[in-house]
Motif scaffolding. Structure first.
Motif, mmCIF file in Angstrom:
data_model
loop_
_atom_site.group_PDB
_atom_site.id
_atom_site.type_symbol
_atom_site.label_atom_id
_atom_site.label_comp_id
_atom_site.label_asym_id
_atom_site.label_seq_id
_atom_site.Cartn_x
_atom_site.Cartn_y
_atom_site.Cartn_z
ATOM 1 N N TYR A 1 27.250 15.522 31.194
ATOM 2 C CA TYR A 1 25.926 14.927 31.359
ATOM 3 C C TYR A 1 25.000 15.873 32.114
ATOM 4 O O TYR A 1 25.452 16.702 32.901
ATOM 5 C CB TYR A 1 26.016 13.617 32.147
ATOM 6 C CG TYR A 1 26.578 12.473 31.351
ATOM 7 C CD1 TYR A 1 25.736 11.561 30.734
ATOM 8 C CD2 TYR A 1 27.950 12.307 31.224
ATOM 9 C CE1 TYR A 1 26.260 10.507 29.998
ATOM 10 C CE2 TYR A 1 28.479 11.255 30.492
ATOM 11 C CZ TYR A 1 27.622 10.366 29.890
ATOM 12 O OH TYR A 1 28.138 9.332 29.154
ATOM 13 N N PRO B 1 20.983 15.562 34.186
ATOM 14 C CA PRO B 1 19.963 14.586 34.579
ATOM 15 C C PRO B 1 18.848 14.542 33.531
ATOM 16 O O PRO B 1 18.403 15.576 33.043
ATOM 17 C CB PRO B 1 19.438 15.123 35.906
ATOM 18 C CG PRO B 1 20.508 16.038 36.409
ATOM 19 C CD PRO B 1 21.174 16.599 35.190
ATOM 20 N N TRP C 1 21.159 9.746 33.340
ATOM 21 C CA TRP C 1 21.781 10.967 32.845
ATOM 22 C C TRP C 1 21.795 10.920 31.327
ATOM 23 O O TRP C 1 21.786 9.856 30.737
ATOM 24 C CB TRP C 1 23.216 11.063 33.361
ATOM 25 C CG TRP C 1 23.301 11.264 34.833
ATOM 26 C CD1 TRP C 1 23.190 10.313 35.795
ATOM 27 C CD2 TRP C 1 23.521 12.489 35.509
ATOM 28 N NE1 TRP C 1 23.318 10.870 37.033
ATOM 29 C CE2 TRP C 1 23.530 12.206 36.891
ATOM 30 C CE3 TRP C 1 23.716 13.797 35.092
ATOM 31 C CZ2 TRP C 1 23.721 13.192 37.841
ATOM 32 C CZ3 TRP C 1 23.918 14.770 36.051
ATOM 33 C CH2 TRP C 1 23.914 14.475 37.411
#
Length: 92
Positions: A85, A87, A24
């Motif tokens: 966050y 990905p 992340w």
């Protein structure tokens, strides 16, 4: 150790081995910090799902385990996104 503790440890190791963490990224948090955030989210998700491996033989054990893994992964995803966050895109 009791059979219940052994079963819980086996489940944790199985889930940890099957679910390789997705890296992340966060716009302002250093890259080396995502692992601790990830670990926090995994622990939180496991507590939320509350799945425990049954010591008694069950025809649905594999199904239950798979469903618990899906729910844990969904909670981890939600937790990481709530912390800002996203990905990381895989390197090509």
């Amino acid at each position: 150790m009791s059979p219940r503790i052994i079963a819980c440890l086996c489940l944790s190791l199985t889930l940890a081995g099957c679910a390789a963490p997705v890296p992340w990224q966060h716009p302002t948090t250093p890259k080396d910090r995502w692992k601790s955030e990830w670990n926090y989210c995994v622990r939180w998700a496991e507590e939320e799902v509350g799945y425990r491996e049954s010591v008694v033989d069950s025809n649905f054990r594999d199904y239950d385990r798979a469903q618990a893994k899906k729910r844990i992964n969904a909670y981890v995803d939600m937790c990481m996104r709530e912390r800002g966050y996203v990905p990381a895109r895989p390197s090509r």
